[in-house]
Motif scaffolding. Structure first.
Motif, PDB file in Angstrom:
ATOM      1  N   ARG A  50       1.735  -0.995  -9.919  1.00  0.00           N
ATOM      2  CA  ARG A  50       0.605  -1.770 -10.433  1.00  0.00           C
ATOM      3  C   ARG A  50      -0.626  -1.501  -9.567  1.00  0.00           C
ATOM      4  NH1 ARG A  50      -0.160  -5.436 -14.810  1.00  0.00           N
ATOM      5  NH2 ARG A  50      -1.795  -6.889 -14.282  1.00  0.00           N
ATOM      6  N   THR A  57       5.760  -9.634   0.721  1.00  0.00           N
ATOM      7  CA  THR A  57       6.837  -8.656   0.518  1.00  0.00           C
ATOM      8  C   THR A  57       7.398  -8.655  -0.901  1.00  0.00           C
ATOM      9  OG1 THR A  57       8.219 -10.308   1.613  1.00  0.00           O
ATOM     10  CG2 THR A  57       7.572  -8.400   2.912  1.00  0.00           C
ATOM     11  N   ARG A  99      -6.103 -14.409  -7.476  1.00  0.00           N
ATOM     12  CA  ARG A  99      -6.789 -14.486  -8.765  1.00  0.00           C
ATOM     13  C   ARG A  99      -6.177 -13.440  -9.694  1.00  0.00           C
ATOM     14  NH1 ARG A  99     -11.966 -15.140  -8.618  1.00  0.00           N
ATOM     15  NH2 ARG A  99     -12.249 -15.397  -6.382  1.00  0.00           N
ATOM     16  N   PHE A 148       8.801  -9.528  -4.830  1.00  0.00           N
ATOM     17  CA  PHE A 148       9.733 -10.316  -5.631  1.00  0.00           C
ATOM     18  C   PHE A 148      10.934  -9.472  -6.057  1.00  0.00           C
ATOM     19  CE2 PHE A 148       5.430 -11.761  -6.127  1.00  0.00           C
ATOM     20  CZ  PHE A 148       5.521 -13.142  -6.081  1.00  0.00           C
ATOM     21  N   TRP A 193       8.689  -1.878  -7.842  1.00  0.00           N
ATOM     22  CA  TRP A 193       9.548  -2.964  -8.305  1.00  0.00           C
ATOM     23  C   TRP A 193       9.844  -2.827  -9.795  1.00  0.00           C
ATOM     24  CZ3 TRP A 193       7.177  -5.784 -12.013  1.00  0.00           C
ATOM     25  CH2 TRP A 193       5.789  -5.938 -11.966  1.00  0.00           C
ATOM     26  N   ARG A 197      10.743 -12.831  -2.361  1.00  0.00           N
ATOM     27  CA  ARG A 197      11.767 -12.221  -1.512  1.00  0.00           C
ATOM     28  C   ARG A 197      11.233 -11.960  -0.109  1.00  0.00           C
ATOM     29  NH1 ARG A 197      11.867  -6.904  -0.455  1.00  0.00           N
ATOM     30  NH2 ARG A 197      13.748  -6.223   0.611  1.00  0.00           N
ATOM     31  N   ILE A 250       4.099   0.797   9.797  1.00  0.00           N
ATOM     32  CA  ILE A 250       5.538   0.545   9.979  1.00  0.00           C
ATOM     33  C   ILE A 250       6.364   1.499   9.116  1.00  0.00           C
ATOM     34  CG2 ILE A 250       5.422  -1.815  10.846  1.00  0.00           C
ATOM     35  CD1 ILE A 250       6.006  -2.748   7.932  1.00  0.00           C
ATOM     36  N   THR A 310       1.593  -4.532   1.744  1.00  0.00           N
ATOM     37  CA  THR A 310       0.252  -4.206   1.254  1.00  0.00           C
ATOM     38  C   THR A 310       0.310  -3.984  -0.262  1.00  0.00           C
ATOM     39  OG1 THR A 310       0.691  -1.940   1.993  1.00  0.00           O
ATOM     40  CG2 THR A 310      -0.749  -3.264   3.384  1.00  0.00           C
ATOM     41  N   GLY A 311       0.942  -4.935  -0.975  1.00  0.00           N
ATOM     42  CA  GLY A 311       0.931  -4.938  -2.438  1.00  0.00           C
ATOM     43  C   GLY A 311      -0.252  -5.774  -2.930  1.00  0.00           C
ATOM     44  N   ILE A 345       2.880  -8.867   6.502  1.00  0.00           N
ATOM     45  CA  ILE A 345       3.765  -7.734   6.220  1.00  0.00           C
ATOM     46  C   ILE A 345       3.679  -7.427   4.729  1.00  0.00           C
ATOM     47  CG2 ILE A 345       6.148  -6.875   6.318  1.00  0.00           C
ATOM     48  CD1 ILE A 345       6.650  -8.922   8.574  1.00  0.00           C
ATOM     49  N   THR A 364       3.633 -15.180   0.145  1.00  0.00           N
ATOM     50  CA  THR A 364       2.502 -15.345  -0.786  1.00  0.00           C
ATOM     51  C   THR A 364       2.936 -16.024  -2.090  1.00  0.00           C
ATOM     52  OG1 THR A 364       2.923 -13.089  -1.554  1.00  0.00           O
ATOM     53  CG2 THR A 364       1.137 -13.378   0.052  1.00  0.00           C
TER      54      THR A 364
HETATM   55  O1  N01 Z   1       4.548  -7.450  -4.139  1.00  0.00           O
HETATM   56  P1  N01 Z   1       4.786  -5.863  -4.083  1.00  0.00           P
HETATM   57  P2  N01 Z   1       3.210  -8.255  -4.458  1.00  0.00           P
HETATM   58  N1  N01 Z   1       9.363  -3.906   5.392  1.00  0.00           N
HETATM   59  O2  N01 Z   1       6.238  -5.681  -4.320  1.00  0.00           O
HETATM   60  C1  N01 Z   1       6.199  -4.394   1.410  1.00  0.00           C
HETATM   61  C2  N01 Z   1       1.648  -8.978  -9.482  1.00  0.00           C
HETATM   62  N2  N01 Z   1       0.472  -9.536  -8.827  1.00  0.00           N
HETATM   63  O3  N01 Z   1       3.534  -9.697  -4.356  1.00  0.00           O
HETATM   64  O4  N01 Z   1       5.777  -0.456  -0.876  1.00  0.00           O
HETATM   65  C3  N01 Z   1       8.064  -3.649   5.268  1.00  0.00           C
HETATM   66  O5  N01 Z   1       3.844  -5.140  -4.936  1.00  0.00           O
HETATM   67  C4  N01 Z   1       6.124  -3.318   0.366  1.00  0.00           C
HETATM   68  O6  N01 Z   1       6.155  -2.061   0.983  1.00  0.00           O
HETATM   69  P3  N01 Z   1       6.788  -0.797   0.175  1.00  0.00           P
HETATM   70  C5  N01 Z   1       1.431  -7.492  -9.675  1.00  0.00           C
HETATM   71  O7  N01 Z   1       2.039  -7.077 -10.850  1.00  0.00           O
HETATM   72  C6  N01 Z   1      -0.668  -9.562  -9.539  1.00  0.00           C
HETATM   73  O8  N01 Z   1       2.087  -7.793  -3.677  1.00  0.00           O
HETATM   74  O9  N01 Z   1       8.079  -1.292  -0.426  1.00  0.00           O
HETATM   75  N3  N01 Z   1       7.338  -3.833   4.166  1.00  0.00           N
HETATM   76  C7  N01 Z   1       4.807  -3.664  -0.316  1.00  0.00           C
HETATM   77  O10 N01 Z   1       3.726  -3.187   0.420  1.00  0.00           O
HETATM   78  C8  N01 Z   1       2.116  -6.947  -8.441  1.00  0.00           C
HETATM   79  O11 N01 Z   1       2.490  -5.597  -8.540  1.00  0.00           O
HETATM   80  C9  N01 Z   1      -1.801 -10.042  -8.947  1.00  0.00           C
HETATM   81  O12 N01 Z   1       6.976   0.232   1.209  1.00  0.00           O
HETATM   82  C10 N01 Z   1       7.989  -4.319   3.100  1.00  0.00           C
HETATM   83  C11 N01 Z   1       4.819  -5.186  -0.251  1.00  0.00           C
HETATM   84  O13 N01 Z   1       5.711  -5.561   0.767  1.00  0.00           O
HETATM   85  C12 N01 Z   1       3.291  -7.882  -8.310  1.00  0.00           C
HETATM   86  O14 N01 Z   1       2.760  -9.149  -8.646  1.00  0.00           O
HETATM   87  C13 N01 Z   1      -1.787 -10.491  -7.649  1.00  0.00           C
HETATM   88  C14 N01 Z   1       9.359  -4.633   3.138  1.00  0.00           C
HETATM   89  C15 N01 Z   1       5.303  -5.801  -1.554  1.00  0.00           C
HETATM   90  O15 N01 Z   1       4.426  -5.497  -2.583  1.00  0.00           O
HETATM   91  C16 N01 Z   1       3.925  -7.939  -6.947  1.00  0.00           C
HETATM   92  O16 N01 Z   1       2.905  -7.902  -5.953  1.00  0.00           O
HETATM   93  C17 N01 Z   1      -0.598 -10.466  -6.958  1.00  0.00           C
HETATM   94  C18 N01 Z   1      10.049  -4.393   4.344  1.00  0.00           C
HETATM   95  N4  N01 Z   1      11.356  -4.632   4.467  1.00  0.00           N
HETATM   96  C19 N01 Z   1       0.538  -9.988  -7.560  1.00  0.00           C
HETATM   97  N5  N01 Z   1       9.711  -5.097   1.924  1.00  0.00           N
HETATM   98  C20 N01 Z   1      -3.030 -10.052  -9.720  1.00  0.00           C
HETATM   99  O17 N01 Z   1      -3.083 -10.416 -10.871  1.00  0.00           O
HETATM  100  C21 N01 Z   1       8.614  -5.079   1.153  1.00  0.00           C
HETATM  101  N6  N01 Z   1       7.560  -4.604   1.864  1.00  0.00           N
HETATM  102  C22 N01 Z   1      -4.220  -9.569  -9.049  1.00  0.00           C
END
Ligand code: N01
Length: 553
Positions: free
Chosen positions: A336, A386, A62, A388, A500, A155, A357, A192-193, A190, A172
């Motif tokens: 964010r 993980t 959402r 973008f 990012w 990604r 991890i 926690t974004g 995997i 996702t």
């Molecule tokens: O992606 P992210 P997202 N091994 O890049 C982990 C928007 N959004 O899709 O922090 C292990 O934030 C990475 O870990 P680390 C919003 O702007 C909005 O969740 O790199 N882990 C991190 O925990 C948001 O900021 C909404 O150490 C690995 C996660 O993957 C943006 O989209 C909802 C790894 C990536 O988190 C992106 O969000 C959703 C590895 N090799 C998204 N590589 C709303 O409007 C990556 N990770 C609410």
């Protein structure tokens, strides 16, 4: 120049403008250009309109901007007739809204779905773009407009053994259209974004067991989502024009929020605690508006970090798990801020395990699970949250060639370079909607999309009235803007995070703070000023070979 299909000069169709992407940016761009009488073709790789909201169908998806503000303002009728059901709209409802807009404004007839744009080349002799699509066609267009989205290139990291995993895998940002049923399964997620944090509580409610593989803990605040009371909707609609204007002109991020004229350290500890408590109860990203300096002053920011950490310790019963969930490596808000429904509470469930991890990374994916820290976890499914290749990733996938055959990827090898985030020197008549160098992802995206689309439409209209054919950012204006973008960013805490926004999540990607942080109100004034001064920093000509020798600057 590499000989490619679009260089053959054989065009199946000719348009005034080609737009890449039919998300919120592409839809509105089409509507505006059509209004100017242009012939337009939109290519969309997805099976339907909606962009981000078409792809991100993961459980719990959402918006983190409130519904009354995350919507178009360009049509008075549209904004009055559409009714939102919840404070924060769920993904299916936003997707319905995008489809409603496409139908209401009869946009579909100019949109070709299921079609990737593979290449685009500017022909200097004709002052036109050739655009090649995956269906083998090449079309010609005066304007080439990238409405490709900032978070559209999902990604999956290159984990050893991934191809041998026998269970199901999901990202996702690329979620299946049919319901995924995790009932009875051992699921690993995997990341926690924002995406993972929204989906973890829902998947945990369904799976036999959920393993959350966390590398970096994130700050999250509760959404307190609820159904939208009709009186709130009425109140908003009665004052929509004024509120929309204020969000556009007065706010930093395109979201109407009241920010106190005090910094965090201007209050006593007790008063600060009360202020943060109020923000926590209110919920959502406006928590960062508790004080006016949270992203400017480290010590002030730390007070907000400490407050959220104390909340995690309060909510999560196992102190070791709580400790692991507490972020310490970046200032709150410099990534964010996540907005959740029951995220931290989920770790009190007996069927959820948090796996660190950070101290031991994932060694390999096994046919029936994964190995980390010398321990094997048996899994039926793996969810990749993980992220973008943000802001530049989707643009980089298109082979874009500007003057003298230079590719955009060559030009941006050390990081994206744009003037106002709208154009890049050497790539005439190519506009980028919410591109790097504009407020973009730091803002309410629809506010920024509307501003860019309106600006581009006005620019095209200005040119047509004067029989001008080519518009291009000058290199000096671009250099000046890039410097300004970097300077503003470095006066804040944002560059401290491996986010990012900085390209830090992609191995080998240049570390540059990509969006413009000066605020949407200030940015809008800059863009309007540039236009009012006859498109200062852009050169407009009547086309042909004599136009803008960029290298000569
Ligand atoms: O992606 P992210 P997202 N091994 O890049 C982990 C928007 N959004 O899709 O922090 C292990 O934030 C990475 O870990 P680390 C919003 O702007 C909005 O969740 O790199 N882990 C991190 O925990 C948001 O900021 C909404 O150490 C690995 C996660 O993957 C943006 O989209 C909802 C790894 C990536 O988190 C992106 O969000 C959703 C590895 N090799 C998204 N590589 C709303 O409007 C990556 N990770 C609410």
């Amino acid at each position: 120049m590499i000989a490619s299909q679009q260089d053959s000069g054989v065009h199946s169709e000719t348009y005034d403008a080609v737009i890449v992407g039919a998300g919120f940016a592409g839809l509105y761009m089409l509507h505006r250009l059509r209004g100017l009488g242009l012939s337009v073709r939109v290519y969309e790789q997805g099976g339907d309109v909606g962009g981000t909201w078409y792809w991100n169908r993961y459980p719990g998806a959402r918006c983190d901007v409130e519904s009354m503000q995350y919507s178009y303002s360009f049509s008075e009728e549209l904004q009055r007739e559409w009714e939102w059901s919840e404070r924060y709209a769920p993904q299916p409802e936003i997707l319905r809204y995008a489809n409603h807009v496409a139908d209401r404004f009869d946009l579909r007839r100019d949109i070709q779905l299921g079609t990737r744009v593979e290449a685009a080349t500017f022909h200097e002799d004709e002052s036109r773009w050739s655009v090649a699509t995956q269906d083998g066609k090449t079309v010609s267009a005066a304007y080439f407009i990238l409405a490709t989205g900032c978070l559209s290139n999902a990604r999956i990291p290159d984990f050893k053994g991934l191809d041998r995993f026998r269970g199901a895998t999901y990202h996702t940002g690329h979620w299946p259209h049919e319901k995924v049923d995790f009932t009875g399964q051992r699921v690993g997620i995997i990341g926690t974004g924002s995406s993972a944090i929204q989906s973890i509580p829902i998947i945990a409610g369904e799976a036999l067991h959920l393993f959350v593989f966390q590398r970096t803990p994130n700050f999250s605040v509760p959404a307190h989502n609820a159904s939208l009371p009709p009186e709130i909707e009425r109140e908003w609609k009665a004052d929509y024009t004024n509120r929309r204007r204020r969000a556009r002109e007065e706010s930093r991020n395109g979201i109407l929020t009241v920010i106190p004229e005090r910094g965090a350290l201007d209050d006593t500890e007790e008063a600060r605690r009360l202020e943060y408590e109020a923000g926590w109860r209110r919920g959502g990203i406006s928590f960062m508006a508790s004080y006016n300096n949270l992203l400017l002053d480290q010590a002030s920011n730390e007070t907000a970090c400490e407050f959220v950490r104390s909340k995690i310790a309060e909510i999560v019963r196992d102190p070791a798990v709580a400790k692991l969930l507490e972020p310490h490596d970046h200032p709150i808000g410099s990534k964010r801020l996540c907005v959740d429904t029951g995220y931290y509470e989920t770790f009190n469930r007996p069927n959820v395990t948090l796996v660190d991890i950070r101290s031991h990374s994932i060694e390999e994916i096994l046919p029936d699970g994964l190995r980390t820290g010398g321990k094997d976890y048996q899994l039926d499914s793996i969810v990749f949250g993980t992220g973008f290749d943000a802001m530049t990733g989707s643009v980089a996938k298109i082979d874009i060639r500007g003057r003298a055959g230079t590719t955009l990827n060559q030009k941006w090898a050390e990081g994206p370079r744009t003037y106002l985030g709208l154009m890049s020197a050497g790539f005439p008549n190519m506009f980028i909607i919410t591109g790097p160098g504009s407020p973009s992802v730091l803002s309410n995206m629809i506010v920024s999309i509307e501003q860019h689309v309106d600006w581009i439409s006005d620019c095209v209209s200005y040119m047509r009235e004067r029989n001008l054919v080519v518009v291009e950012a000058t290199k000096s204006a671009e250099d000046h803007w890039v410097t300004q973008v970097n300077e503003v960013a470095s006066s804040t805490l944002y560059p401290q995070a491996n986010s990012w926004y900085m390209g830090a999540n992609i191995p080998g990607k240049p570390r540059i703070f990509m969006p413009y942080i000066g605020g949407v109100g200030a940015y809008r004034q800059i863009c309007n000023g540039v236009a009012a001064r006859g498109y200062e920093g852009f050169r407009m000509t009547s086309g042909g070979h004599g136009a803008i020798p960029v290298a000569a600057e």
